[in-house]
Write a protein that holds these residues in place. Structure first.
Motif: not given
Length: 230
Positions: A171-188
């Motif tokens: 699923r990560v690979l699919v999202l990454s290949s679509r240009g969807i980057k990682p999120k910044c976790p909340p409360e950091t």
């Protein structure tokens, strides 16, 4: 054995030394390196609580090791929290660079295979092209290493792996290949400047906005000064 002999000739405090190859530990040859006490960066982050200074210091070490590799015309090609190793003094060392090219040089009747690797979470999606329904790896470059450094910065500053909210690597690979980057976790405590710089590392390859090693080093030094740390 050109890649292997080249690795053995590299000497930097943030690059794991390669001593040689062993053939007596199973079906496949093994690369012989020093034992690194704390394990991978993933393990180190999970087992310790870090100050901002420590996070930035580890980042500087990783970038210093990568800068050394690039200065010697070596592309890592597979940077992740799995193959940055940390010793009991907190020293980070890059390992497994050009590992797929290394394996290709070692005579063996069969090569290891498997599904989508966890390292895809840190990997530049432009390394993968979809052709005739298959995902085929492209050749890594210095710029693809820079993308991975952005992912390492995210991991260090937040304590979470990229795509922390997604368990399935496919699923990560699919999202990454679509240009969807990682999120910044909340409360950091990631600042807007830090998040903006990480996103620059993830810019499409070839654009001038993706920083060079020297600029990453300067950014980390600036962050230390901004935090009032020597």
């Amino acid at each position: 054995m050109g890649k292997i002999s080249s690795w053995a000739q590299l000497h930097h405090r943030n690059v794991l030394p390669l001593y040689g190859i062993a053939h007596d530990f199973g079906h496949f040859p093994s690369l012989v390196t020093p034992w690194v006490n704390e394990g991978s960066l993933n393990d180190y982050i999970a087992n310790h609580h870090f100050s901002l200074r420590s996070k930035l210091d580890i980042a500087k070490q990783v970038v210093a090791g990568l800068g050394y590799l690039h200065a010697h015309a070596v592309v890592h090609g597979d940077i992740s929290g799995l193959n940055i190793l940390v010793d009991n003094q907190g020293r980070a060392q890059l390992s497994d660079f050009e590992v797929m090219l290394l394996l290709a040089e070692i005579p063996t009747p069969a090569q290891p295979s498997g599904g989508v690797r966890s390292a895809v979470r840190w990997t530049d999606p432009q390394l993968f092209e979809v052709q005739t329904g298959e995902i085929n790896p492209c050749i890594p470059t210095e710029q693809t290493d820079i993308y991975s450094i952005g992912s390492i910065l995210l991991q260090l500053l937040t304590g979470s792996i990229p795509y922390y909210d997604i368990k399935d690597n496919i699923r990560v690979l699919v999202l990454s290949s679509r240009g969807i980057k990682p999120k910044c976790p909340p409360e950091t405590s990631v600042t807007s400047a830090q998040w903006g710089f990480i996103q620059r590392c993830w810019s499409p390859r070839g654009l001038p906005s993706r920083p060079a090693i020297e600029e990453i080093e300067e950014f980390l030094e600036s962050e230390l000064r901004m935090a009032g740390l020597p």
